[in-house]
Design a protein around this motif. Sequence first.
Motif, PDB file in Angstrom:
ATOM      1  N   THR A  79     -17.426  75.351  90.644  1.00 12.32           N
ATOM      2  CA  THR A  79     -17.407  76.596  91.429  1.00 12.32           C
ATOM      3  C   THR A  79     -18.808  77.139  91.685  1.00 12.32           C
ATOM      4  N   GLY A  82     -19.191  80.445  90.100  1.00 10.78           N
ATOM      5  CA  GLY A  82     -18.210  81.488  90.395  1.00 10.78           C
ATOM      6  C   GLY A  82     -17.319  81.809  89.214  1.00 10.78           C
ATOM      7  N   ASP A 218     -15.823  87.281  91.294  1.00 12.21           N
ATOM      8  CA  ASP A 218     -16.730  86.166  91.530  1.00 12.21           C
ATOM      9  C   ASP A 218     -17.951  86.433  90.654  1.00 12.21           C
ATOM     10  N   ARG A 220     -20.745  85.241  90.486  1.00 11.77           N
ATOM     11  CA  ARG A 220     -22.046  85.187  91.148  1.00 11.77           C
ATOM     12  C   ARG A 220     -22.450  86.537  91.731  1.00 11.77           C
ATOM     13  N   THR A 221     -21.468  87.383  92.008  1.00  7.09           N
ATOM     14  CA  THR A 221     -21.739  88.718  92.553  1.00  7.09           C
ATOM     15  C   THR A 221     -21.311  89.824  91.612  1.00  7.09           C
ATOM     16  N   VAL A 225     -12.795  89.647  94.040  1.00  5.40           N
ATOM     17  CA  VAL A 225     -12.552  88.835  95.230  1.00  5.40           C
ATOM     18  C   VAL A 225     -11.527  89.538  96.117  1.00  5.40           C
ATOM     19  N   THR A 246      -7.382  80.591  88.339  1.00  8.34           N
ATOM     20  CA  THR A 246      -8.475  81.549  88.453  1.00  8.34           C
ATOM     21  C   THR A 246      -9.562  81.024  89.390  1.00  8.34           C
ATOM     22  N   PHE A 249      -9.642  81.522  93.201  1.00  9.93           N
ATOM     23  CA  PHE A 249     -10.104  82.766  93.814  1.00  9.93           C
ATOM     24  C   PHE A 249     -11.527  82.640  94.345  1.00  9.93           C
ATOM     25  N   VAL A 250     -12.264  81.652  93.876  1.00  8.18           N
ATOM     26  CA  VAL A 250     -13.672  81.548  94.278  1.00  8.18           C
ATOM     27  C   VAL A 250     -14.021  80.202  94.911  1.00  8.18           C
ATOM     28  N   ARG A 251     -13.032  79.293  94.992  1.00  9.28           N
ATOM     29  CA  ARG A 251     -13.327  77.956  95.528  1.00  9.28           C
ATOM     30  C   ARG A 251     -12.079  77.393  96.203  1.00  9.28           C
TER      31      ARG A 251
END
Length: 286
Positions: A79, A82, A218, A220-221, A225, A246, A249-251
């Motif tokens: 990810t 992520g 996420d 990374r942020t 999401v 899970t 949600f990011v990939r």
Amino acid sequence: MESFKFEAIGTLFEVRTPYPLGDGLEWALLNEAERFDWVWSRFRPDSLVAQMRANGGRWDLPAESSRLSAFYSRLYRVTDGGINPWVGSSLERLGYGPGYELVPVGAPEPAPAWDAQHLWQGAAVVLAHPAVLDVGAAGKGLLVDLFGAILEEAGHGEYLIDGSGDIRHAGSEPIRAALEHPYQPDEAIGVVELQNGALCASAGNRRTWGDGLHHLLDARTGAPVDTVVATWAMAEDAMTADGIATALFVRPGADLVDEFPAIEWLQVFSDGHAEGSPAFIEGLFT
């Protein structure tokens, strides 16, 4: 089927078996739940994770840590960060902390990088300074697997474990599971068949505490999401299914299959469309 219901790690579990478990086996499940919670919970002040929040240094963890850290390492890589086990500080910044304040203390903040300052490898964590480990992406699924191992060791070859949507099944007859509508919990958007494996779901409507605030970030942020609203995954074991649900949600699921080729998956997006593998897409209601 006999049913044993109990609360563990802040949610409801149900174990169904053809024959009664008996007091000894019920106690074994409850004892395992308490042990697991004492190690991994962000929400109890005496847990090992809570102690890491307050102190750096080396922390030796139980045997399941090796399996969990190796899996998180794969999720982190596939990810591009992520999914990150150090996302706990990001969750707590948004209010989802041990006191359940549910009031953000600032804008979203990315999780720390999983690096030499935040090292989790095998059964050990080594921290250059205090940090907040969070295994919410796959921890409940792992506990379901640990319960399954206890049942199998006691001679139960057929069972169904339901940890509030994280399901593990063993037996000669498959089950049909409904896929909950992400906006209308009393309705389903489809059904899927499960046999001798695990099915797990994630949804942003499960733990919400404000406008756009929920627990699926996420890393990374550090922000929740908002493009994906619900996911499902099937795998051989519940830890994998939980973590994949899970990660969806990011990939995109198609990217995750390259790393985890045996999974089945489904993503439902905020605009109403769905993407997934045939096992799920064929079961969606039209």
